[in-house]
Design a protein around this motif. Structure first.
Motif, PDB file in Angstrom:
ATOM      1  N   ILE A   1       7.258   8.937  -1.399  1.00 35.00           N
ATOM      2  CA  ILE A   1       7.429   7.440  -1.805  1.00 35.00           C
ATOM      3  C   ILE A   1       9.084   7.113  -1.415  1.00 35.00           C
ATOM      4  N   HIS A   2       9.061   6.229  -0.867  1.00 34.87           N
ATOM      5  CA  HIS A   2      10.495   5.653  -0.353  1.00 34.87           C
ATOM      6  C   HIS A   2      10.872   4.555  -1.125  1.00 34.87           C
ATOM      7  N   LEU A   3      11.998   4.467  -1.983  1.00 32.90           N
ATOM      8  CA  LEU A   3      12.537   3.320  -2.602  1.00 32.90           C
ATOM      9  C   LEU A   3      13.885   3.028  -1.960  1.00 32.90           C
ATOM     10  N   SER A   4      14.428   1.745  -2.601  1.00 35.36           N
ATOM     11  CA  SER A   4      15.836   1.391  -2.128  1.00 35.36           C
ATOM     12  C   SER A   4      16.103   1.608  -0.831  1.00 35.36           C
ATOM     13  N   ARG A   5      14.958   0.740   0.046  1.00 33.84           N
ATOM     14  CA  ARG A   5      15.017   0.874   1.603  1.00 33.84           C
ATOM     15  C   ARG A   5      15.195   2.276   2.113  1.00 33.84           C
ATOM     16  N   LEU A  15      -0.645  12.716  -4.947  1.00 28.89           N
ATOM     17  CA  LEU A  15      -0.465  11.503  -5.586  1.00 28.89           C
ATOM     18  C   LEU A  15      -1.785  10.755  -4.932  1.00 28.89           C
ATOM     19  N   THR A  16      -2.476  10.046  -5.702  1.00 29.25           N
ATOM     20  CA  THR A  16      -3.801   9.261  -5.504  1.00 29.25           C
ATOM     21  C   THR A  16      -3.623   7.944  -5.915  1.00 29.25           C
ATOM     22  N   ALA A  17      -3.949   6.986  -5.307  1.00 30.84           N
ATOM     23  CA  ALA A  17      -3.804   5.567  -5.792  1.00 30.84           C
ATOM     24  C   ALA A  17      -5.122   5.132  -5.579  1.00 30.84           C
ATOM     25  N   ILE A  18      -5.634   4.245  -6.850  1.00 26.82           N
ATOM     26  CA  ILE A  18      -6.927   3.724  -6.990  1.00 26.82           C
ATOM     27  C   ILE A  18      -6.862   2.230  -7.435  1.00 26.82           C
ATOM     28  N   ARG A  25      -6.117  -6.532  -8.987  1.00 26.83           N
ATOM     29  CA  ARG A  25      -4.695  -6.503  -9.138  1.00 26.83           C
ATOM     30  C   ARG A  25      -4.211  -5.378 -10.067  1.00 26.83           C
ATOM     31  N   THR A  26      -5.114  -4.568 -10.303  1.00 25.70           N
ATOM     32  CA  THR A  26      -4.748  -3.498 -11.045  1.00 25.70           C
ATOM     33  C   THR A  26      -5.000  -1.956 -10.105  1.00 25.70           C
ATOM     34  N   VAL A  27      -3.586  -1.510 -10.115  1.00 27.86           N
ATOM     35  CA  VAL A  27      -3.558   0.061  -9.479  1.00 27.86           C
ATOM     36  C   VAL A  27      -3.445   0.937 -10.208  1.00 27.86           C
ATOM     37  N   LEU A  28      -4.297   2.126 -10.195  1.00 28.62           N
ATOM     38  CA  LEU A  28      -3.868   3.349 -10.963  1.00 28.62           C
ATOM     39  C   LEU A  28      -3.279   4.309 -10.196  1.00 28.62           C
ATOM     40  N   VAL A  29      -2.184   5.049 -10.207  1.00 27.91           N
ATOM     41  CA  VAL A  29      -1.648   6.011  -9.440  1.00 27.91           C
ATOM     42  C   VAL A  29      -1.492   7.166 -10.296  1.00 27.91           C
ATOM     43  N   HIS A  30      -2.064   8.333  -9.717  1.00 27.48           N
ATOM     44  CA  HIS A  30      -2.315   9.600 -10.442  1.00 27.48           C
ATOM     45  C   HIS A  30      -1.468  10.580  -9.564  1.00 27.48           C
ATOM     46  N   ILE A  31      -0.738  11.042 -10.262  1.00 27.39           N
ATOM     47  CA  ILE A  31       0.656  12.119  -9.953  1.00 27.39           C
ATOM     48  C   ILE A  31       0.360  13.420 -10.432  1.00 27.39           C
ATOM     49  N   GLU A  32       0.705  14.590  -9.704  1.00 26.46           N
ATOM     50  CA  GLU A  32       0.763  15.895 -10.421  1.00 26.46           C
ATOM     51  C   GLU A  32       2.209  16.472  -9.792  1.00 26.46           C
ATOM     52  N   ALA A  51       3.205  17.437 -16.519  1.00 26.95           N
ATOM     53  CA  ALA A  51       1.440  17.542 -16.529  1.00 26.95           C
ATOM     54  C   ALA A  51       1.299  16.270 -15.847  1.00 26.95           C
ATOM     55  N   PRO A  52      -0.158  16.408 -15.286  1.00 25.37           N
ATOM     56  CA  PRO A  52      -0.444  15.471 -14.630  1.00 25.37           C
ATOM     57  C   PRO A  52      -0.547  14.117 -15.367  1.00 25.37           C
ATOM     58  N   ALA A  53      -0.172  12.943 -14.764  1.00 24.53           N
ATOM     59  CA  ALA A  53       0.147  11.521 -15.139  1.00 24.53           C
ATOM     60  C   ALA A  53      -0.570  10.694 -14.453  1.00 24.53           C
ATOM     61  N   THR A  54      -0.731   9.467 -15.092  1.00 23.29           N
ATOM     62  CA  THR A  54      -1.318   8.230 -14.337  1.00 23.29           C
ATOM     63  C   THR A  54      -0.386   7.055 -14.765  1.00 23.29           C
ATOM     64  N   ILE A  55      -0.012   6.467 -13.992  1.00 24.37           N
ATOM     65  CA  ILE A  55       0.823   5.244 -13.774  1.00 24.37           C
ATOM     66  C   ILE A  55      -0.303   3.723 -13.687  1.00 24.37           C
ATOM     67  N   SER A  56      -0.449   3.070 -14.782  1.00 18.12           N
ATOM     68  CA  SER A  56      -1.223   1.702 -14.468  1.00 18.12           C
ATOM     69  C   SER A  56      -0.164   0.665 -14.182  1.00 18.12           C
ATOM     70  N   VAL A  57      -0.256   0.192 -12.998  1.00 16.31           N
ATOM     71  CA  VAL A  57       0.396  -1.096 -12.406  1.00 16.31           C
ATOM     72  C   VAL A  57      -0.516  -2.324 -12.290  1.00 16.31           C
ATOM     73  N   HIS A  58      -0.166  -3.337 -12.977  1.00 17.57           N
ATOM     74  CA  HIS A  58      -0.666  -4.553 -13.233  1.00 17.57           C
ATOM     75  C   HIS A  58       0.015  -5.832 -12.423  1.00 17.57           C
ATOM     76  N   ILE A  59      -0.504  -6.337 -11.312  1.00 16.72           N
ATOM     77  CA  ILE A  59       0.136  -7.326 -10.744  1.00 16.72           C
ATOM     78  C   ILE A  59      -0.549  -8.503 -10.956  1.00 16.72           C
ATOM     79  N   GLU A  60      -0.201  -9.247 -12.232  1.00 19.43           N
ATOM     80  CA  GLU A  60      -0.529 -10.548 -12.697  1.00 19.43           C
ATOM     81  C   GLU A  60      -0.425 -11.576 -11.867  1.00 19.43           C
ATOM     82  N   SER A  61       0.647 -11.608 -11.055  1.00 16.50           N
ATOM     83  CA  SER A  61       0.824 -12.699 -10.095  1.00 16.50           C
ATOM     84  C   SER A  61       2.013 -12.105  -9.278  1.00 16.50           C
ATOM     85  N   GLN A  62       2.466 -12.828  -8.022  1.00 15.16           N
ATOM     86  CA  GLN A  62       3.739 -12.171  -7.268  1.00 15.16           C
ATOM     87  C   GLN A  62       4.941 -12.347  -8.154  1.00 15.16           C
TER      88      GLN A  62
END
Length: 256
Positions: A1-5, A15-18, A25-32, A51-62
């Motif tokens: 994952i590239h951040l800050s340009r 990494l798995t994104a679902i 608008r809900t994305v689940l990102v599973h990382i090990e 340990a394996p973890a899941t990040i829940s990202v909620h895009i309510e709007s822009q």
């Protein structure tokens, strides 16, 4: 994952994104782990074993994005040197985009162990904090110092709504508002309350961070601010120096 340009790189082992239907608008990102953090300005990459973890990202709007996750069994190292261990991190953030960006951070840590350069350990049994900041930098930054410098230019206000930490028999509570100056130092006032102050001062003596004479003076002066449920005093940050109640603690180390 590239951040800050592209200047900061996060490399988890997998990494798995679902995207969840029908709420796209809900994305689940599973990382090990381990997850490697690389940046050209770092002396060496930082490795987060977890340990394996899941990040829940909620895009309510822009304009409204929120995320939450829980990491367990976290070990942070750099060049095979152990920096910290954390049993559990629970983190929830919310970003409100607009003419002025606003961010809320809610974090809970259990059993944080910081390994110091002299081979000792600082153990915080529990840390809970709620922070919000208005007018945060819109542009990404190469690292934390660059982001803080941008925040200083915008006069970003960091509001500590709640901070609570438990260190041995001592508990620290704090709340207040802080800004970053162009010099890299902090300015503001934070109201604090500390229980079992003498136990805390005794530990600082044992670690040779405080002389017995200064510990006795601190106990005497701060004892005047004991209202029965701990010592309540303001932590004042001004002009590159910081004071706790009547005590001058020293000069601040610039953040950038």
């Amino acid at each position: 994952i590239h951040l800050s340009r592209g200047r900061t790189r996060l490399s988890p082992k997998t990494l798995t994104a679902i995207v969840r239907a029908p709420k796209l608008r809900t994305v689940l990102v599973h990382i090990e782990g381990p997850t490697i953090i690389s940046n050209d300005r770092l002396i060496a990459p930082i490795e987060l074993d977890h340990a394996p973890a899941t990040i829940s990202v909620h895009i309510e709007s822009q304009e409204h994005i929120s995320a939450e996750t829980e990491l367990t069994s976290v070990a942070i190292t750099q060049s095979s040197t152990q920096l910290a261990n954390i049993d559990t991190i629970r983190l929830a953030t919310q970003l409100l985009r607009g003419t002025k960006h606003h961010i809320d951070i809610n974090a809970d840590l259990a059993n944080l162990i910081v390994h110091t350069e002299d081979g000792q350990q600082v153990i915080l049994a529990a840390v809970a904090t709620v922070i919000n900041a208005g007018n945060v930098p819109r542009e990404p930054a190469a690292n934390g110092a660059e982001w803080l410098k941008a925040a200083a230019g915008l006069e970003t206000q960091f509001n500590v709504k709640q901070f609570k930490a438990r260190y041995g028999a001592t508990e620290l509570h704090a709340e207040g508002t802080v800004t970053i100056q162009g010099t890299g130092t902090l300015e503001g006032t934070v109201k604090t309350r500390v229980t079992k102050l003498n136990a805390f001062l005794g530990d600082l003596q044992q670690r040779q961070l405080l002389t017995p004479k200064k510990a006795k003076a601190a106990s005497t002066l701060l004892g005047l601010f004991d209202n029965g449920d701990g010592v309540s005093a303001d932590l004042r940050l001004k002009g590159g120096e910081f004071f706790w109640g009547p005590l001058k603690l020293g000069r601040q180390t610039p953040l950038f």
